[in-house]
Structure formats: C-alpha cells, structure tokens
Write a protein that holds these residues in place. Structure first.
Motif, short mmCIF file in Angstrom:
data_model
loop_
_atom_site.label_atom_id
_atom_site.label_comp_id
_atom_site.label_asym_id
_atom_site.label_seq_id
_atom_site.Cartn_x
_atom_site.Cartn_y
_atom_site.Cartn_z
N PRO A 1 -6.42 11.81 -13.19
CA PRO A 1 -7.41 12.64 -12.49
C PRO A 1 -8.70 11.87 -12.22
O PRO A 1 -9.03 10.91 -12.92
CB PRO A 1 -7.67 13.78 -13.48
CG PRO A 1 -7.45 13.14 -14.82
CD PRO A 1 -6.32 12.17 -14.62
N LYS A 2 -9.43 12.31 -11.19
CA LYS A 2 -10.79 11.82 -11.03
C LYS A 2 -11.61 12.38 -12.18
O LYS A 2 -11.52 13.55 -12.53
CB LYS A 2 -11.36 12.29 -9.70
CG LYS A 2 -10.66 11.69 -8.48
CD LYS A 2 -11.28 12.22 -7.18
CE LYS A 2 -10.57 11.63 -5.97
NZ LYS A 2 -11.13 12.17 -4.69
N LEU A 3 -12.41 11.53 -12.78
CA LEU A 3 -13.08 11.91 -14.01
C LEU A 3 -14.33 12.73 -13.74
O LEU A 3 -15.13 12.41 -12.85
CB LEU A 3 -13.43 10.66 -14.82
CG LEU A 3 -12.24 9.80 -15.25
CD1 LEU A 3 -12.71 8.58 -16.03
CD2 LEU A 3 -11.23 10.61 -16.06
N TRP A 4 -14.47 13.80 -14.53
CA TRP A 4 -15.66 14.67 -14.45
C TRP A 4 -16.86 13.92 -15.02
O TRP A 4 -16.79 13.26 -16.05
CB TRP A 4 -15.40 15.93 -15.27
CG TRP A 4 -16.47 16.99 -15.21
CD1 TRP A 4 -16.46 18.11 -14.45
CD2 TRP A 4 -17.70 17.02 -15.96
NE1 TRP A 4 -17.61 18.84 -14.67
CE2 TRP A 4 -18.39 18.19 -15.59
CE3 TRP A 4 -18.28 16.16 -16.89
CZ2 TRP A 4 -19.62 18.53 -16.13
CZ3 TRP A 4 -19.52 16.49 -17.42
CH2 TRP A 4 -20.17 17.67 -17.04
N ARG B 1 -19.75 27.85 -18.07
CA ARG B 1 -18.96 27.62 -16.86
C ARG B 1 -19.82 27.12 -15.71
O ARG B 1 -19.39 26.30 -14.90
CB ARG B 1 -18.21 28.90 -16.48
CG ARG B 1 -17.06 29.24 -17.43
CD ARG B 1 -16.31 30.49 -17.01
NE ARG B 1 -15.18 30.75 -17.88
CZ ARG B 1 -13.95 30.30 -17.69
NH1 ARG B 1 -13.70 29.55 -16.63
NH2 ARG B 1 -12.97 30.59 -18.53
N MET B 2 -21.05 27.60 -15.63
CA MET B 2 -21.96 27.12 -14.59
C MET B 2 -22.29 25.65 -14.80
O MET B 2 -22.36 24.87 -13.85
CB MET B 2 -23.24 27.96 -14.58
CG MET B 2 -24.23 27.61 -13.48
SD MET B 2 -23.65 28.02 -11.82
CE MET B 2 -23.66 29.83 -11.91
N ALA B 3 -22.49 25.24 -16.06
CA ALA B 3 -22.75 23.83 -16.36
C ALA B 3 -21.57 22.97 -15.96
O ALA B 3 -21.74 21.84 -15.46
CB ALA B 3 -23.06 23.66 -17.84
N LEU C 1 -24.10 18.20 -18.90
CA LEU C 1 -23.51 18.04 -20.23
C LEU C 1 -24.18 19.00 -21.21
O LEU C 1 -25.35 19.33 -21.06
CB LEU C 1 -23.66 16.60 -20.71
CG LEU C 1 -22.95 15.55 -19.84
CD1 LEU C 1 -23.54 14.18 -20.08
CD2 LEU C 1 -21.46 15.55 -20.11
N LEU C 2 -23.42 19.42 -22.24
CA LEU C 2 -23.92 20.45 -23.15
C LEU C 2 -23.74 20.07 -24.61
O LEU C 2 -22.74 19.48 -25.01
CB LEU C 2 -23.19 21.78 -22.91
CG LEU C 2 -23.38 22.46 -21.55
CD1 LEU C 2 -22.53 23.72 -21.50
CD2 LEU C 2 -24.84 22.78 -21.29
N ALA D 1 -17.98 20.20 -19.71
CA ALA D 1 -19.43 20.02 -19.88
C ALA D 1 -19.80 19.82 -21.35
O ALA D 1 -20.75 19.09 -21.66
CB ALA D 1 -20.18 21.22 -19.31
N ILE D 2 -19.09 20.44 -22.25
CA ILE D 2 -19.45 20.37 -23.67
C ILE D 2 -18.97 19.05 -24.26
O ILE D 2 -17.78 18.74 -24.23
CB ILE D 2 -18.86 21.55 -24.45
CG1 ILE D 2 -19.49 22.86 -23.98
CG2 ILE D 2 -19.10 21.36 -25.95
CD1 ILE D 2 -18.93 24.08 -24.62
N ILE D 3 -19.92 18.27 -24.79
CA ILE D 3 -19.56 17.01 -25.43
C ILE D 3 -19.90 17.00 -26.91
O ILE D 3 -19.42 16.14 -27.65
CB ILE D 3 -20.26 15.81 -24.74
CG1 ILE D 3 -21.78 15.96 -24.77
CG2 ILE D 3 -19.74 15.64 -23.31
CD1 ILE D 3 -22.52 14.71 -24.30
N LEU D 4 -20.73 17.97 -27.36
CA LEU D 4 -21.17 17.99 -28.76
C LEU D 4 -21.04 19.39 -29.34
O LEU D 4 -21.57 20.36 -28.77
CB LEU D 4 -22.64 17.55 -28.86
CG LEU D 4 -22.95 16.08 -28.62
CD1 LEU D 4 -24.39 15.90 -28.19
CD2 LEU D 4 -22.66 15.25 -29.87
N TRP D 5 -20.34 19.50 -30.46
CA TRP D 5 -20.38 20.72 -31.28
C TRP D 5 -21.41 20.49 -32.37
O TRP D 5 -21.33 19.51 -33.11
CB TRP D 5 -19.03 21.01 -31.92
CG TRP D 5 -17.87 21.22 -31.01
CD1 TRP D 5 -16.68 20.52 -31.03
CD2 TRP D 5 -17.71 22.21 -29.99
NE1 TRP D 5 -15.82 21.00 -30.07
CE2 TRP D 5 -16.42 22.04 -29.42
CE3 TRP D 5 -18.53 23.22 -29.49
CZ2 TRP D 5 -15.94 22.84 -28.37
CZ3 TRP D 5 -18.05 24.02 -28.45
CH2 TRP D 5 -16.78 23.83 -27.91
N SER D 6 -22.38 21.38 -32.50
CA SER D 6 -23.42 21.23 -33.52
C SER D 6 -23.23 22.24 -34.63
O SER D 6 -22.94 23.41 -34.38
CB SER D 6 -24.80 21.41 -32.89
OG SER D 6 -25.81 21.37 -33.87
#
Length: 602
Positions: free
Chosen positions: A267-270, A364-366, A372-373, A410-415
C-alpha cells in the motif's frame, strides 16, 4: 511453604477476585467494532431527564428505572418523566442548564423509540461514552453497567426489544471517587451526562465482531492482524478485500471464531503529508463490513521516532475535549474538525489527546487530515495506586481505548498516565499496564507523561525510573511558570540517562487574552510574559539533541474549577495559545514560527 509465599498467593488470589468482580459488575463486553459501519439507528437527540441529587432513584420503594405510572385510585409514585426537563444527547448537562453548571450527582435519562426486530438478527445498545458511572435499563430490565467517562461500552438487547415502542432508561452519576480513574481532583471540568453518541446496532446472528488490520511493525509490505466472528461454533471462511490494491485474502477461523491473518501487500503509506486511507472490506457468508484504514509503521531507533522508517519531529499541541466558546464538552464531527483545524493552522502534525480518550470523531478526523495522535487514559495525579482495584480498572480502560482505535493509523502512541507520583505501587501498576498494552497492540509505541526531573545548576536530568519500560519518554516541565529559570534558556542542558526519544509533553504559562503587561514578571498574567516564556522555551529546545517532539500546554483556555484567581482565571485555566473565544494570543505566533522552521528542516 514459607510465610512470604503464602502472602504472595493471597495477593494473587485477591487480585483475581477483584478482576472477576470488576468484570462481572461493570465491564460491558466489547461486542461490535466499527459501529459507524453497521446498520445503525441513532438514539441521539432529546432525552427526558430526572435530576436525582440524593441518588434515591434506585431504591426499592421508588425505582425510577421501572418508569411506573399511576393507573388506579391508590397508585402513587414520587417521580415522573412525563413533565420532565429535557437534555440533548450527546452533550453534557453542565453547559445545557444553568442550574446544573456545577452539578455532581445522578441524572436519569429516558428515550422512547420504535423498533421492529427481525428473525436472525441481533441488537446492541452502543454508547460512545458517559461520565462516570452508568447503569442501563431496557424495557424495565437492567442490561448492564459501566465505569469510566471516556471509553465506549455496549450491551446486547436482542431479547429485551419488541415490535413497536421501546424504552431505554439510563442512570448517569458523575460524582468524583477516590478509587476512580481519574480520582478526586483533576484540572478540567467534570462534565456529566451521556456525552457521546448512542446507537442501536443490528447485525446478523453470525456477524463480524472485531478485527485488527495493520502493517507489521518495521515492515511496510506485510499486513498482519486478526478477525473475530461472533455466533459461530465451527470453522468459518472469511475474505478480506482491498479493492484499490486489487487484492483478496481468504482465511478460516478456528472453532471460537477467530482467524489470524498475514499477507503481503504494497500500500501507499499513510503519513501527515499523504494521509492515504484504503477501503478494507471483510466478508463472510452472513455479514459484510467495510472501513477506511491507513497503513504506516512507527518505531524507535536510538533517540529517534521513525514513521515509515524515517525520523520525524512531532510538531504538537495538547487538546482538551472542550469547545471553549460554548464552555462545553466537544462531541461532534464539526467540533473535531474545528479543534484539529486550529492545530493544523498552528503548524501541527501531531496532537496529544489529553488527558483521556477523546470521542471517536476526533480520532477518525485525524486519520483523514493526517494528524498523528498520542492517546491516553486518565490516570492523572492523585490515583490510589495502593488500591488493587486500580490496575484492573486501568487495564480495562486500556482495553476499551485500544479496542476502539486500534485500526486508526493516526495513533502512534498509547499513553499510560500523566504526572503520577513515583512509588512501589505506582511503578508496579504502570509496568503491568505497559506489558498489557503491548500484548493488546504490538504495533504502536508506549509512553507516559512524567514531571519528575532533577535540577542541578543549569542541568536538568530525567529521573523517573519508569522511563525504562517506555518506548518514548514524555516530560511535563513548567520552567518559567511554576519553576524559575535556573539558568539562561540557551544555556540549559538536558540529560537523558535512558537513551530514549523525548517529547516535551507539557510546557507553558497563563495569560488572559487582551491583558498586557511586563514580559519579565510572572504574576502579570500578561500576553507579553507568556510570549517571552515561549521564546525562552524554544531557545532551550535548540540544545536538546534527543528531543523528537513538543506539545505546548494547551491549544485553548479551558474550564477548571480549581483555578481560583478571581481576576485573571475565573474558573478557567488560561494557558491556552487561544482564548476562551478562540482568539490567538501572542505566544501562538512563537510556536507557529518554530513549527514552520522545523517543517522546513524536516
């Protein structure tokens, strides 16, 4: 057997009992993924309500959830929804009625709706969120309870509904709790109510319950994950179809309905500059569901965060789930678009969703906008870590957050937490949570925001030992506001004994929009002081080689009852780069310029 071993066994048994009690008494099972992609009947809109300040509505002598009506000469009930006030759902009660602005207690909600059950169909009540304790009743029967104000919960009501008029009654109580998450005191408004969407979802008897479809960590051409079917008792075939890639993959579940998936695709990368989403369709003999999913990898190499294998600087901002102009909880797609557009106008490619999972529209909007979130659960200061129920509650909130958002690129970090005080019980809890999060989702990074650093002369050392179990370290520092500058900003030296990427997860100071004064006096509450503080912070950042991102505190002024300065605060935290009306303060332009430079150098 030694006394020490006996104590360990007793402790483990106690934790197991606590987990069982919490699971059976409060945990609504995750029954339906991707509610928006199902056959949905929205229950949003006007709900009749009864305010119950003494919380007497569940008592045996007048249970409001039965919604009884006087029909005979001797019937008598001291409540009624008939002439009740109404509240809009989704929405908090604090901003809808002046008499409920500071209210903490119980409110009963009632919604009537028409429904026609069909043979071979299952029905689920799905709540996006309600704060804080929620009990749900359908047609006079309790269907379940949930604890937590910021994560979704669901109940099956297939056998509770009938043809024609149906009724849902919901008890919501937002009283703060010493054993709650968050606990008794926190720096935001305790908005009560059904604050997110409510939907009645219909599925086939055998349906696609859940799925996790993402790129394998550090591999941009290998998609892995799983699909879970409900209502099946034997191996069942399913197909995953990505039309734009002209790709189909067939798998077979085990007897419990789960199939692990693994296939090669290109896939084309997000990314923030190209937020590409693919329509992914899952099909069985009885059910079909589709969703837009992006594919990207995120990892750590030394003190760098790599997105799709390349280092990235996270130009971020903290955002509370509040629309400042209406002083109420954000809840809609329109609200999400406004907040994230503000972030993009600042120059952000990254947002820290503080201090709790925001509504699904934001996430979902992000995804669509390429932001990134960082997403976290509300373990915010003051948590009763010595209480063994906290770990079980925290892991359940982690489950509910990850279950909802695991397919969002969009989510890259769980805190795990924010500004928690080091202790043996805290350290044990957060270590266990980190392991639990990695088990739930091995594709993303784990972080936490700490405020424990050591100052010595012009040197600042990150010293929270929990940093060693994280992938990325978050530090909240308020040098120039709560802590005087120990040296000239450009001469400050940061040390990172953990050799991990650092995000400056909070920094800033307060200013009342339109109020002007000394740039050198912290007590001036002036835009000029806040502006100079940000100039000093940016000067310090230039000398931190392991800094990979910054998230100023905070996008916009937000309501907080603990802010007691009668002239400048008036119940608002004034650290926003935007005012409570959305107007830009001077400090806004300092960060905007800094982010423009970082973007040009990327």
């Amino acid at each position: 057997m030694s006394l020490k071993n006996i104590k360990v066994i007793i402790k483990i048994a106690s934790l197991l009992v606590i987990n069982i009690l919490i699971t059976h008494s409060t945990h609504a099972q995750w029954l339906v993924a991707n509610v928006a992609g199902r056959h949905v009947q929205s229950l949003n809109g006007s709900w009749a309500v009864i305010v119950d300040p003494f919380d007497v509505g569940e008592s045996n002598w007048k249970p409001i959830w039965k919604n009884q009506h006087a029909t005979g000469a001797h019937d008598f009930y001291e409540y009624a929804f008939d002439d009740a006030i109404n509240l809009q759902v989704p929405g908090d009660w604090n901003s809808q009625r002046n008499d409920l602005v500071y209210y903490e207690g119980t409110v009963w909600y009632k919604k009537d709706f028409n429904y026609e059950p069909k043979a071979g169909q299952r029905s689920f009540l799905c709540f996006g969120g309600a704060n804080y304790i929620t009990d749900v009743f359908c047609n006079g029967e309790k269907v379940g309870s949930h604890e937590g104000g910021f994560t979704p919960f669901q109940f099956e009501v297939t056998n509770k509904l009938h043809t024609g008029k149906n009724e849902v009654i919901v008890r919501v109580n937002n009283q703060r709790r010493v054993d709650g998450i968050p606990a008794l005191n926190y720096d935001w408004w305790n908005y009560g109510g059904i604050t997110r969407d409510v939907d009645l979802v219909s599925t086939p008897t055998q349906y696609i319950q859940d799925y996790f479809i993402q790129l394998k960590r550090n591999d941009t051409s290998h998609i892995t994950g799983w699909v879970k079917l409900a209502g099946v008792s034997h191996p069942t075939q399913l197909t995953i179809h990505i039309p734009e890639l002209n790709f189909k993959y067939t798998a077979q579940t085990n007897d419990s309905g789960k199939a692990n998936i693994s296939f090669t695709a290109h896939p084309k990368l997000w990314s923030p500059t190209n937020p590409k989403l693919y329509k992914v369709q899952i099909t069985t003999d009885t059910d079909t569901i589709s969703e837009l999913i992006g594919f990207r990898t995120v990892s750590v190499k030394g003190t760098n965060i790599l997105l799709n294998g390349k280092p990235i600087f996270l130009r971020g901002i903290n955002i509370h789930e509040q629309i400042p102009q209406r002083a109420g909880r954000a809840y809609s797609e329109t609200d999400a678009n406004m907040l994230l557009t503000w972030a993009q106008q600042l120059g952000c490619n990254f947002v820290r969703l503080t201090h709790y999972p925001h509504n699904e529209h934001m996430v979902r909007m992000a995804d669509k906008m390429g932001i990134l979130l960082w997403e976290e659960i509300p373990l915010w200061q003051g948590i009763q870590f010595s209480n063994p129920v906290i770990l079980a509650k925290a892991n359940r909130l982690l489950d509910e957050m990850i279950e909802r958002d695991k397919n969002r690129s969009a989510i890259i970090l769980w805190s795990l937490s924010n500004e928690t005080t080091p202790s043996e019980s805290r350290d044990t809890t957060l270590r266990d949570m980190a392991a639990h999060a990695r088990l739930m989702d091995p594709t993303r990074l784990i972080t936490s925001a700490f405020n424990h650093v050591a100052y010595k002369g012009n040197t600042v050392t990150i010293d929270d030992s929990l940093s060693k179990v994280l992938d990325v370290v978050g530090v909240n520092e308020y040098i120039g506001w709560y802590t005087p500058w120990p040296a000239e900003p450009q001469n400050m030296v940061w040390k990172n004994p953990f050799n991990k990427p650092l995000i400056m997860s909070e920094f800033g100071g307060e200013a009342l929009y339109g109020h002007h004064g000394s740039k050198d006096t912290v007590s001036s509450w002036s835009e000029e002081y806040q502006e100079q503080l940000y100039k000093n912070q940016v000067a310090m950042f230039q000398n931190i080689p392991f800094l990979v991102g910054t998230t100023p505190w905070v996008l916009a002024d937000f309501r907080s009852p603990g802010r007691l300065q009668p002239v400048y605060q008036q119940g608002w935290n004034r650290k926003g780069l935007l005012s409570d009306k959305g107007y830009r303060k001077k400090a806004w332009y300092i960060m905007q310029q800094y982010y423009k430079q970082k973007e040009n150098n990327q």
